[in-house]
Design an enzyme around this catalytic site. Structure first.
Site, PDB file in Angstrom:
ATOM      1  CB  VAL A 138      16.335  26.318  38.985  1.00 33.00           C
ATOM      2  CG1 VAL A 138      17.465  25.583  38.280  1.00 33.00           C
ATOM      3  CG2 VAL A 138      16.806  26.896  40.315  1.00 33.00           C
ATOM      4  N   PRO A 139      15.387  27.599  35.670  1.00 35.81           N
ATOM      5  CG  PRO A 139      16.350  28.951  34.030  1.00 35.81           C
ATOM      6  CD  PRO A 139      16.459  28.576  35.492  1.00 35.81           C
ATOM      7  CB  CYS A 140      14.031  22.671  34.337  1.00 36.55           C
ATOM      8  SG  CYS A 140      12.557  22.799  35.342  1.00 36.55           S
ATOM      9  CG  HIS A 141      10.557  27.172  31.872  1.00 33.85           C
ATOM     10  ND1 HIS A 141      11.072  27.541  33.108  1.00 33.85           N
ATOM     11  CD2 HIS A 141      10.541  28.293  31.110  1.00 33.85           C
ATOM     12  CE1 HIS A 141      11.336  28.836  33.086  1.00 33.85           C
ATOM     13  NE2 HIS A 141      11.034  29.307  31.883  1.00 33.85           N
TER      14      HIS A 141
END
Length: 172
Positions: A138-141
């Site tokens: 879940v690409p919070c980066h």
């Protein structure tokens, strides 16, 4: 009632990851030092009683996809994700919005706040992003500051830079 959560670790480069899955999908991903303590502490925050069971076979398909991504061989994940009832409805809404940010692209906390219909809630969105239980997948980066700066990252700023580099995303 106790829920069984299966976990395993993954050593990749300088990082050791803990991955935990339920029968419904990936529930937790973290950089770790003590796997059983981390997974038990995570679920305790949500008042869930779990039985952590080491099971490399159950976790293997998830590990494979993560390794492929970290090697630059995978741009999208096709694994099941299980947020369960963890997080508030607002946090879950933010986490679902994170899944819409494509590989190789970034967004900002303010744009994410607009996407969830709360344009004045940039700080709350930042808090929800920071509580994402399944980073990378879940690409919070991919979420940067409005000025293009790196912002923070629960896994550490050096890892965030590394993930962004994998995707060809530049930032200040």
């Amino acid at each position: 009632m106790f829920d069984t959560i299966y976990y395993d670790t993954l050593q990749f480069a300088d990082y050791k990851f803990l991955m935990a899955v339920s029968d419904k999908g990936l529930v937790y991903l973290d950089i770790i030092s003590d796997e059983v303590a981390n997974v038990t502490t995570f679920f305790a925050k949500y008042k869930e009683t779990i039985v952590p069971v080491y099971n490399s076979k159950k976790v293997a398909p998830y590990k494979t996809q993560l390794v492929e991504y970290l090697q630059g061989k995978r741009q999208a994940f096709d694994m099941a994700i299980d947020f369960g009832e963890r997080g508030t409805s607002f946090q879950q809404e933010v986490w679902q919005e994170l899944l819409k940010v494509p590989f190789g692209e970034s967004s900002s906390y303010s744009l994410l706040a607009e996407a969830v219909g709360r344009p004045q809630a940039t700080r709350a969105v930042g808090t929800a992003v920071g509580k994402n239980p399944i980073p990378i997948i879940v690409p919070c980066h991919r979420i940067l500051r409005k000025d293009g700066g790196i912002g923070g990252y629960a896994g550490g700023v050096p890892l965030k830079y590394r993930l962004l580099a994998i995707e060809g995303i530049s930032c200040k």
